[in-house]
Scaffold this active site. Structure first.
Site, PDB file in Angstrom:
ATOM      1  N   TYR C 171       0.834  -1.201   0.000  1.00 42.98           N
ATOM      2  CA  TYR C 171       0.000   0.000   0.000  1.00 42.98           C
ATOM      3  C   TYR C 171       0.866   1.247   0.000  1.00 42.98           C
ATOM      4  CZ  TYR C 171      -4.101  -2.749   1.500  1.00 42.98           C
ATOM      5  OH  TYR C 171      -5.144  -3.633   1.593  1.00 42.98           O
ATOM      6  N   LYS C 204      -1.062  -8.276  -2.745  1.00 44.33           N
ATOM      7  CA  LYS C 204      -2.378  -7.678  -2.583  1.00 44.33           C
ATOM      8  C   LYS C 204      -2.247  -6.166  -2.709  1.00 44.33           C
ATOM      9  CE  LYS C 204      -5.928  -6.116   0.001  1.00 44.33           C
ATOM     10  NZ  LYS C 204      -6.009  -4.756   0.575  1.00 44.33           N
TER      11      LYS C 204
END
Lengths: 307, 307, 307, 307, 307
Positions: C171, C204
């Protein structure tokens, strides 16, 4: 084994036989073998100042073998260098001269006011390369002194446990003192004492000036009338400051000067009870022949052959 | 085993047979096998600059298998990449090309003026993946240089103890020097020397310019009249600065330019006594056919087949 | 073992059988078993946002057992949570769903512009709890990215050595990029690539927008005309950026929106070649019945049962 | 073994028998044995506030034996103290009361706005002293929270591996929140949840006020109409926030007040489903007789003997 | 074994026989053997203040052997010094006096407002040198106190596990308190308590003044009417603050003053229940004869021979 060497080894009674044997190896090697005096060849200037500044004046010195040969031919007690420079020649000079692996180094591509050398080697590497000792620089008066003392503490413990000797370069530098203070007699004596308290077997400092840096120290020097007027007196005070002379203390000469000036310094070291010199740039930045002569004269002064 | 390779291996006499065998593996692999010259394919640009900037020009390169195949087909001496990229293809190319696991990397999502790469792999991973060597980048002149030198020290010790070779990318960067200074001849030579002192078997630097960055060094270059006017002379000076040529020094070409300009650089490396090139973007950012031709020409210049 | 799963496992040829078996465990579990697609239930919001913000909307979720049951009933491929939440239910659901121990977490009682999660678990704890994988969040673009990459490196090495799989949440966040840049297509693709280079088996990321953050990247996207206009195109570009699709890449949906909007996103992931979704708040913040229906529809889109 | 204790132990099914036995030891010791309620005597105030501020009011408390005796005589479930205070008395009270070694402590000779306790003990010391559990304080909302969470993570893993229980004091403090926020209901519930996620078996927080500190949380508390008007409701919400009550949560009362006010707080803890109290200064700063009566009344409220 | 020594050893019931035997070794050695009183000779001033400031007044003290001899001849209970100074003489005085290896030290070449000593020795070194105990300085009130407490924690655990005793010098210093506060009665009592909580067997503090530094403490001292008017009362309060006297607490006298003033301080220590003195500069900065007389008188005051 001379009486003098036996006497010196007696000061290291807390060390195991392996370490004492390695101190003996250095004291009993080369021209000054058995005299209790030492002349060590150090070549870390390539790392510290860059290769051209170190070796362009005498390009043979770019080659690591050159310095091994110089140390052997000159009869130095030991040769000290960083990892790479030792690796570069050790295979060609197996057992020909006692080696000191310099375990930390500093370069001037990044310089700082409170310096801290990088750890660039280890006790295990020193064993791998067959060294007699490890070398380590501390910068008392640097704000990073705690880091360096604690690195040295770990190195010293490990070195002593595997039978190596420890040589400490103690160079006060940093924002806590003035430039002049780096070689002030009170500061140099203090720095030498710290190195010994940290467990060094051999302490290496710069030749001190008569300047006194610290106000609290100045009071004592004046009150006790500690003689520091001549270089020999200052050497004597430094040696006294290192366990009353019960540790080997050697000196470096600093920036280049005339040979006669250097020989006078060597005489002062000898007369003040110092144990010898570590001579780098003055040795390898002149042609080999000249270097051998220069080192030969130095050794004769120490042995007393030359007054 | 050619005489030249035997000679080169002789410089690494301080290393164990495992490490020397891995240096030999690289010197004896591919088109330049036995010549003592090396062309290495490095592909860490995905990490360093991002995937699109690295691979969009030739999208086959998104696939890790592509680069293994390219290194094999081109006859490179070795292929160097970060953990993931090696993991991604190693199973398909077992033993087909010597591998170098790049152990630290830097990305530009967070950039800084005094850079410090992240450690992204380990010696143990290099062993797991069957590599011949580990690679590590240092940024001399960064305020974090101490961190990187000390990481390298630990890696070097571990790698040598398990028989791997060590390749060091030495790229001066940071607030201590100017942008121009990053490729200044004094700085590049110094950076190469530091890498060798830290124990590198193979040193990789950028091609130097004739600029001299450091005032103290400039005095020496001028006084000693060190020839740095042509690229070949500068290569020769860098090679000399690395233990008088007793360590393998290879060069990268920097930003894209015309092929002819690159081939001229390769000739200068060859003529200056350099040991070869590391060619990333110039290889994998063109179609494979063109890349093979480009690398083939490069290798012919090194082998002397092409003048 | 379906052909598709066999193909995917082939990409992980550098891993030991233990790790590949754990990747297989996740791919072969639940409703999407054998399809090569994955829907994972993650519940770390209690730590990340606080318990009330996470569970008050559907208070059953305060109980760790609730999420195990939901993951089992919905046929998710795996359930991911921090140490405490796994400890709280694992004894009641032994072997009923593959578990991912999330090894670092962040809370908003102390937030910062350049975030760095705290390490809250270990590979050893994952083994103790019978997990198939460990999870770890990195924040590329944070000034602490080096810390996180290096923590991940150690975790990845240990996990692979004991046969666990590694799932990395990548992220981008921090002062180096804009808020909009956190989901920019160039940044997301870069962040996904970094995770794979660091050795992740499953990456992810957030669904990317069409914004391009970095000037140097923008030039390439425009020059090479990389299609990023539709969400499916952007997913395809991210998947390509992760070793040309040779690593599993899954996506999270971000803030709550209408179910139809989410299902459209799922179709774009599917059509762009993405491998699945990680669905937390959208799952456990609605009543269990509704959650099962929502997850069921999602899975049907991935399996192709629903267009 | 009562049904209630058996039920509570069932929540810790992920722990080894050693750890569960130590939780049982505490639940089954003293006046409240078997009820599932706990009153713990903590004496770390000497470290935290200084000896005179802690013990001058009842000078018997200067002696470490005093508190062992008090805990034994009052029938407390456990006695918690730092290393020195446990060492000071443990030899006289072998096995007479379950012990909790407090592993970190903070003093006010040096205070700071973002506090971080010093680690002052270890799991190994807890084993040496025969403790049932270790205790650790975290300060969520401190800029040092990451350090403390990661210290706790290591301690928790080690403690669980050797069969000890873990008690976490979770006290939000630091520049990220207001003074009032330290006991805000959203903050206390969040802090309690974090402690449980970090693997605590027993969570200890301060009694919460009705204030809501965080804007994002406030929206949810209002939207979901979470009842926090009475102290019992707030206790219930905190207990729910800790895995829906599947972890033991105990409360401290904060600054001295009238006994009746304290007993009302104890009733609120009991009625809200809390598991007990940790009572330091209110116990040992009054004469022993009075302390025994005070603790006796508290226990009777918990056991239901007193309404 | 006298009753008094047996009583004192009973306070250390949590320690293993090795550690208790070493405490006994110190209590049962020298002139005060068996009385439960101690006079310890510490010589770390060479490190702390520099060699000239420490030894020029009585130059015999430059020699490490001098202090061993002084401690033996004066009948001190123990001799404490840093690594180098112990190494320098231990081989000549095997077993003649119990030794305390001082494990951290500070120099004034680099001083700072919030001090932190450097770790200069280790428990393993203490074993190598045959010491009875290790010594460690903490500076409560320094912003580095956490570092020092945590270093001490590790040292204490290791020392106790190998049967050594631990002596802690607890000297409040730093920007959190005033200069006057360093010897304030509340601060000294607090610092002594902290040392004991950290696991010290012997606590060493400076003699406290009647000043009260901390506002919160002042309230308690006034409310509880703690008598701190005379030095004996303050000593008594410090001793009480250290586990009600169940740890050995000794005192240093601070800057030089008249012998009569010192003897009055010794009487106050004795009358207040203190366990003895640590006397450095007052011992070794006078001629040996005078030092023996000075220490002899001190010991007679402690033994009660002199009123």
């Amino acid at each position: 084994m001379t009486e003098r060497v036996r006497e010196i080894l007696g000061w290291y009674a807390s060390d195991n036989p392996g370490t004492r044997a390695n101190i003996a190896r250095m004291l009993n090697h080369g021209t000054l073998a058995g005299t209790g005096k030492m002349v060590i060849l150090p070549v870390d200037q390539g790392f510290e100042h860059g290769p051209a500044r170190s070796f362009a004046a005498n390009p043979g010195g770019y080659d690591p073998n050159y310095h091994f040969q110089l140390a052997v031919d000159a009869g130095c007690n030991a040769y000290a260098a960083p990892l790479g420079f030792l690796e570069g020649g050790v295979g060609q000079f197996l057992g020909e001269v006692p080696l000191i692996l310099k375990l930390n180094n500093h370069d001037v591509l990044h310089d700082e006011k409170d310096p801290c050398s990088s750890v660039t080697g280890s006790v295990k590497e020193a064993l791998r390369l067959g060294c007699a000792a490890v070398g380590f620089t501390i910068y008392p008066a640097s704000s990073h002194s705690r880091t360096m003392y604690e690195q040295l503490r770990e190195i010293t413990q490990e070195a002593k446990s595997v039978g190596l000797a420890v040589v400490v370069w103690s160079y006060p530098r940093g924002t806590s003192i003035s430039k002049e203070g780096e070689t002030a007699i009170d500061v140099v004596a203090y720095a030498a004492h710290i190195a010994a308290e940290l467990g060094a077997h051999i302490v290496k400092v710069k030749l001190p000036s008569a300047h006194i840096e610290q106000a609290e120290a100045k009071k004592v020097y004046e009150k006790e009338k500690i003689p520091v007027g001549t270089l020999a007196e200052r050497v004597r005070h430094v040696v006294q400051s290192v366990f009353n002379g019960r540790r080997i203390v050697i000196f470096s000469g600093g920036p280049a000067k005339s040979d006669d000036a250097i020989f006078d310094e060597v005489r002062a070291i000898r007369d003040g009870g110092g144990f010898g010199s570590i001579m780098g740039r003055n040795s390898f930045q002149r042609k080999q022949e000249a270097a051998l002569q220069f080192l030969g004269t130095t050794m004769k002064i120490y042995s007393g052959e030359t007054p």
